[in-house]
Write a protein that holds these residues in place. Sequence first.
Motif, PDB file in Angstrom:
ATOM      1  N   GLN A   1     -33.343 -16.967 -22.228  1.00 26.60           N
ATOM      2  CA  GLN A   1     -31.936 -16.902 -21.817  1.00 26.60           C
ATOM      3  C   GLN A   1     -31.015 -17.016 -23.048  1.00 26.60           C
ATOM      4  O   GLN A   1     -30.035 -16.291 -23.172  1.00 26.60           O
ATOM      5  CB  GLN A   1     -31.637 -18.021 -20.808  1.00 26.60           C
TER       6      GLN A   1
ATOM      7  N   ARG B   1     -30.919 -13.772 -24.803  1.00 32.95           N
ATOM      8  CA  ARG B   1     -30.015 -12.835 -24.107  1.00 32.95           C
ATOM      9  C   ARG B   1     -28.559 -13.167 -24.436  1.00 32.95           C
ATOM     10  O   ARG B   1     -27.747 -12.273 -24.688  1.00 32.95           O
ATOM     11  CB  ARG B   1     -30.238 -12.891 -22.583  1.00 32.95           C
ATOM     12  N   GLU B   2     -28.240 -14.458 -24.422  1.00 35.22           N
ATOM     13  CA  GLU B   2     -26.864 -14.876 -24.755  1.00 35.22           C
ATOM     14  C   GLU B   2     -26.501 -14.460 -26.180  1.00 35.22           C
ATOM     15  O   GLU B   2     -25.357 -14.086 -26.447  1.00 35.22           O
ATOM     16  CB  GLU B   2     -26.727 -16.408 -24.655  1.00 35.22           C
TER      17      GLU B   2
ATOM     18  N   GLY C   1     -25.237 -11.004 -26.256  1.00 37.15           N
ATOM     19  CA  GLY C   1     -23.886 -10.971 -25.690  1.00 37.15           C
ATOM     20  C   GLY C   1     -22.867 -11.561 -26.641  1.00 37.15           C
ATOM     21  O   GLY C   1     -21.757 -11.037 -26.796  1.00 37.15           O
TER      22      GLY C   1
END
Lengths: 420, 79
Positions: free
Chosen positions: A402, A405-406, A409
């Motif tokens: 996670q 993924r952040e 972004g």
Amino acid sequence: MSRHTRREFGAGALASLIALAAQRRARAGLKPAIVVVGGGVGGATAARYLAMEGFDVTLVEPKRRYVTCYFSSLYLAGLRSLDSLSHGYAALSSNHGVKVLHNTVTGIDPVSKSVTLDDGASLRYDRLVLSPGIAFKYGEIEGYDEAAAQIMPHAWNAGPQSELLRRQIEAMADGSLFVMVAPPDPFRCPPAPYERACLVAYYLKQFKPRSKILILDAKDAFKSQELFEDAWARHYPGMIEWLPAQFTGGVKAIDVKTRTVRTENDSFVAGAANIIPAQTAGQIALTSGVAGPSGWCPIDPETFESKLVPGIHVVGDAVIGGDMPKSAFSANSQAKACAFAIAEALLGGSRFRPHLFNSCYTWLAPNDAFTNALVFAPKDGTLKATHSFVDKVGESAEKRRQTAREAVGWYAAFAHDVFG
Amino acid sequence: MDQGARLAALCATCHDPGGQQHGIPSIANLKENEIVEALTEYRRDESSSIVMHAIGISLSDEELASVARYLASRRRHIP
């Protein structure tokens, strides 16, 4: 009153008069002029937010595109293109009205408040913001100078240096050694050498599985060491060896002809090498007098105005800012605080306390990243960390996925925040 | 820029103002009370995000209200 104090009082009084003059011009509808030198993260962010505050902003940056140093080790690993890490200045002009000049600054006159450019032009400013980045202290390691860096790259500025290092990693024989020389504190992006070791190991594990990585450090410990050592053992067992300075006596010499790195007691022949030298503030900081004897720039922690030259603000890696590390996030945070402080000084209005943060996403593998978060506040003339949080060893694989993924972004949003 | 706009510059470091997700939640369409509640919860508990926890604890109650008001005023459409 000592002579020194009188001089300081005189400079302060002059600064107040200049601020009053700028406020008068602002009331008369003439925007105060700000010149920003350096189009990296600190400079581009400062230019953007100063323009949003209503200033007439000129950004001087010789290069047409900026390649981010952060995430450039993903390029080395084959996980991102260099193009995806490159940013131009068109949006700063079109969306925010920043005048962008692709020139080099040849001189700064803090008395007449003007900057001269390599084409002979001169720019007057009400305030000057420098975002000088870093320069390398060549000569600390025998045989390693600017010419040697074209053969054994530092890749600590992204772009052609990153491409050179990538080509060398691709060309190294399976079973040969990747040698990294890690720099002494302080340097740009404290976790980055060890993140790079992870990502180069990720590449080698696939394509040169018999190769190993040797890190010869100028230090005896490094940031988030337990997180890295855990990741090295989990993802790249037996591939990465880290030797602190106390074991090796430090790196003494480089021979680019034989690609040899010599420590006090040993020498290592590299299949590919990454030599990251000791660093100082960038050249313009050294020539303009805003860098002190340490080679870095002392600043007022509220406004980022130089403690050495009034009317010049300094942001980013060149700053010696107490506990604040040299990172893209820090540079962005400092640039915003600086822009708001300049607006309060020259345009008036309410004063708000600065909010200063750092948070870094650090890659251990393509689906394993960790982060930290630090809050800083001005205290005793410098910046002190008031809160510090960091991810821990033993977190679940899902949490790390996670975070990875952040990180992707964050990069996209951050690029927008910096370059418009 | 007013206080709320300047504080929102903290958010823009990680949250895409266009509202794209990209692994970091969009804050482009949140109501004022939703932002206040979320920031208050992040301030109380670090387990879901250390970054948002750091932001939460660094904001005073007045600053938190101010940034929530500003962000909500910039909502693109009311669902």
